[in-house]
Design an enzyme around this catalytic site. Structure first.
Site, PDB file in Angstrom:
ATOM      1  N   GLU A 251      32.650  35.852  49.999  1.00  0.00           N
ATOM      2  CA  GLU A 251      33.671  36.537  49.203  1.00  0.00           C
ATOM      3  C   GLU A 251      32.964  37.512  48.262  1.00  0.00           C
ATOM      4  OE1 GLU A 251      36.957  35.791  45.640  1.00  0.00           O
ATOM      5  OE2 GLU A 251      35.564  34.204  46.223  1.00  0.00           O
TER       6      GLU A 251
ATOM      7  N   GLU B  46      44.869  42.371  43.525  1.00  0.00           N
ATOM      8  CA  GLU B  46      45.607  42.106  42.295  1.00  0.00           C
ATOM      9  C   GLU B  46      46.284  43.389  41.819  1.00  0.00           C
ATOM     10  OE1 GLU B  46      42.413  38.755  40.687  1.00  0.00           O
ATOM     11  OE2 GLU B  46      42.147  40.888  40.212  1.00  0.00           O
TER      12      GLU B  46
ATOM     13  N   GLU C  93      49.300  38.497  41.674  1.00  0.00           N
ATOM     14  CA  GLU C  93      48.596  38.542  42.958  1.00  0.00           C
ATOM     15  C   GLU C  93      49.433  37.815  44.008  1.00  0.00           C
ATOM     16  OE1 GLU C  93      44.549  36.798  45.104  1.00  0.00           O
ATOM     17  OE2 GLU C  93      44.535  37.124  42.934  1.00  0.00           O
TER      18      GLU C  93
ATOM     19  N   GLU D  42      48.408  36.445  37.321  1.00  0.00           N
ATOM     20  CA  GLU D  42      46.966  36.518  37.109  1.00  0.00           C
ATOM     21  C   GLU D  42      46.673  36.480  35.603  1.00  0.00           C
ATOM     22  OE1 GLU D  42      43.986  36.449  37.980  1.00  0.00           O
ATOM     23  OE2 GLU D  42      44.140  36.126  40.135  1.00  0.00           O
TER      24      GLU D  42
ATOM     25  N   ASP E 283      49.262  69.565  60.246  1.00  0.00           N
ATOM     26  CA  ASP E 283      48.358  70.498  59.564  1.00  0.00           C
ATOM     27  C   ASP E 283      47.288  69.722  58.788  1.00  0.00           C
ATOM     28  OD1 ASP E 283      47.097  72.409  58.052  1.00  0.00           O
ATOM     29  OD2 ASP E 283      48.859  72.959  56.865  1.00  0.00           O
TER      30      ASP E 283
ATOM     31  N   ARG F 239      33.158  40.105  45.371  1.00  0.00           N
ATOM     32  CA  ARG F 239      34.128  40.148  44.290  1.00  0.00           C
ATOM     33  C   ARG F 239      34.174  41.487  43.545  1.00  0.00           C
ATOM     34  NH1 ARG F 239      36.211  35.588  42.600  1.00  0.00           N
ATOM     35  NH2 ARG F 239      36.157  36.131  40.380  1.00  0.00           N
TER      36      ARG F 239
ATOM     37  N   ARG G 250      32.030  32.183  40.077  1.00  0.00           N
ATOM     38  CA  ARG G 250      32.746  33.455  39.996  1.00  0.00           C
ATOM     39  C   ARG G 250      32.024  34.507  39.161  1.00  0.00           C
ATOM     40  NH1 ARG G 250      36.764  29.975  41.495  1.00  0.00           N
ATOM     41  NH2 ARG G 250      38.487  30.925  42.679  1.00  0.00           N
TER      42      ARG G 250
ATOM     43  N   HIS H 293      39.019  41.258  45.845  1.00  0.00           N
ATOM     44  CA  HIS H 293      37.989  40.385  46.407  1.00  0.00           C
ATOM     45  C   HIS H 293      38.150  40.385  47.923  1.00  0.00           C
ATOM     46  CE1 HIS H 293      38.445  37.994  42.378  1.00  0.00           C
ATOM     47  NE2 HIS H 293      37.928  39.201  42.208  1.00  0.00           N
TER      48      HIS H 293
ATOM     49  N   GLU I 270      41.961  40.290  48.734  1.00  0.00           N
ATOM     50  CA  GLU I 270      42.863  39.748  47.720  1.00  0.00           C
ATOM     51  C   GLU I 270      43.126  40.837  46.683  1.00  0.00           C
ATOM     52  OE1 GLU I 270      40.722  36.450  46.099  1.00  0.00           O
ATOM     53  OE2 GLU I 270      41.135  35.130  47.793  1.00  0.00           O
TER      54      GLU I 270
END
Length: 475
Positions: free
Chosen positions: A363, A136, A225, A218, A55, A365, A345, A274, A134
């Site tokens: 990457e 967390e 993580e 972390e 459904d 983030r 970062r 990330h 990645e």
């Protein structure tokens, strides 16, 4: 994900060999939530892999009640044994088929992701896109929530919380080993209280066919993580669903609770997702050029340019909750500044250090764990492909701590920022969605943004908060 079966015939042999009692068919809704139906093994046959009726009107944002019949199409190669059931159960991930239009359902996230992969191949720009998310998460010992007309509160607790430094424990003593906010990256035991719990999660992930390579504490209090091997877009999104299921269930069975909520603790780091990405063709990584900045090719740079150019609308899929934007503030390692850099970062797109020909990648983030992985990955891929097609140059590279820049300095350098609210990203999606048109229909876009307004934005905006009472009550 490691494959245990490759065909319907192998599936039934696998089930017989493992004395399977139940087959659990699973699919994903607009929010990224997993749903399931359990069938007795005796009721499943070869025809089941041509479609299982259900459904569709009972799933938020999907079918009207007068056209509710939909079909699950099981993907046999996703089959694995559920490690958490008393009776042996095999889980199979499914796509959704629209019986009225005779095609994959336009509102099925996994089907949309498949369209994105097909679009990549048909464009001639690449054979496969690899994604490495990645995720967390936080582990709490207790969570209390009240959301009523006259009362709103939440109370989360972890034995690692600095707020427990003066607590008397009835069945033990206060160890005093705590690091406080923003101090939890890589501490050893006893400050890291979750080593055995994460190891158990890793063992279960390996058991169900997901290859892991690292797990660690972390920065946040109670935050962890687990590193999972990359895969194709579909494999990576499937793995996110399995990963979240395993993490939540292992925590639950140990008397704790896990969440992928981006910002559960005020004043401490949040949880992101990330996402590492690259495109390959004829066995070669198209993102690699030994002479480029950080070994990036023109294709990689244009891909970054496309994602950053469309990032404000991409965020409607990568950061789809009101809580997402409480994480995207300077100072907590979750950048909203739309530029790229090698190793940095503070940029929303980072190029990892030491990436050679096979491993060079981008990457991004800013995504987080409230995202439906199929929609988030598809949106990023389509934005990146638009960048390649139109040779969109990103702002950057910026090899400095961008968090130290003022808003005026950011504007002077021509750097865009992500929206500060979910409303902002949804309004950006309304204005900027042409790059998604090959995989997301106008009906889907309209349904998705209305769904998010109705279930996230408007309920959030109309609720008074404790902070508002604190600052406004005596005005």
């Amino acid at each position: 994900m490691g494959k245990f079966v490759n065909s319907v015939d192998e599936f039934f042999k696998f089930c017989e060999r493992n004395e399977v009692k139940f087959v659990n068919f699973r699919f994903t809704d607009l929010k990224g939530t997993w749903h399931h139906m359990n069938y007795n093994m005796s009721a499943v046959n070869e025809d089941s892999f041509n479609g299982v009726a259900f459904d569709g009107s009972s799933i938020d944002g999907w079918q009207p009640i007068d056209k509710s019949d939909m079909m699950l199409i099981p993907d046999v190669q996703t089959a694995f044994l559920d490690p958490f059931t008393a009776d042996t159960t095999v889980i199979v991930i499914c796509d959704i088929f629209d019986i009225y239009k005779g095609e994959l359902y336009e509102k099925c996230p996994r089907s949309i992701a498949k369209k994105a992969m097909n679009y990549l191949q048909e464009s001639g720009l690449g054979d496969v896109a690899y994604f490495g998310p990645e995720n967390e998460f936080f582990i709490f010992d207790n969570v209390k929530i009240i959301d009523s007309p006259n009362c709103a509160m939440f109370d989360v607790d972890t034995e690692e919380g600095e707020w427990n430094s003066g607590k008397d424990y009835i069945d033990g003593f206060n160890t005093g080993h705590r690091y406080g906010a923003k101090g939890g990256y890589f501490p050893v035991q006893p400050m890291d209280t979750m080593v055995d719990l994460r190891n158990e999660m890793v063992n279960v992930l390996n058991q169900v066919g997901i290859e892991t390579f690292v797990n660690h504490h972390e920065v946040g209090q109670g935050q962890g993580e687990i590193g999972v091997k990359f895969g194709t877009l579909i494999e990576a999104a499937d793995n996110v669903q399995i990963y979240k299921y395993v993490v939540k269930m292992v925590a639950h069975l140990n008397g704790k609770t896990a969440t992928f909520m981006p910002k559960p603790l005020f004043g401490d780091n949040g949880s992101g997702m990330h996402v590492h990405q690259s495109i390959w063709k004829d066995g070669k990584n198209l993102f690699y050029d030994k002479d480029g900045y950080a070994n990036l090719s023109n294709i990689a740079r244009w891909y970054i340019g496309g994602v950053l150019a469309h990032a404000r609308s991409v965020a409607a899929f990568t950061n789809p909750s009101t809580n997402s934007y409480k994480r995207l503030i300077p100072g907590f390692e979750a950048p909203n500044i739309l530029t790229y850099s090698c190793q940095n970062r503070s940029a929303s797109c980072r190029i990892p250090y030491g990436a050679g020909e096979k491993s060079v990648r981008t990457e991004f983030r800013f995504p987080d764990g409230t995202a439906c992985p199929y929609l988030a990955f598809a949106a990023m891929l389509m934005a990146g492909l638009d960048g390649i097609k139109n040779k969109i140059e990103p702002v950057g590279p910026m090899d400095e701590n961008l968090f130290k820049l003022t808003l005026d300095e950011i504007r002077e350098r021509g750097i865009e920022q992500l929206p500060h609210t979910l409303r902002g990203s949804l309004e950006a999606l309304i204005r900027d969605n042409a790059y998604l048109s090959a995989v997301m229909t106008p009906l889907f876009i309209e349904t998705y943004q209305h769904f998010k307004f109705e279930t996230q934005v408007w309920p959030y905006e109309c609720r008074p908060t404790p902070f508002e009472f604190k600052t406004c009550y005596s005005c």
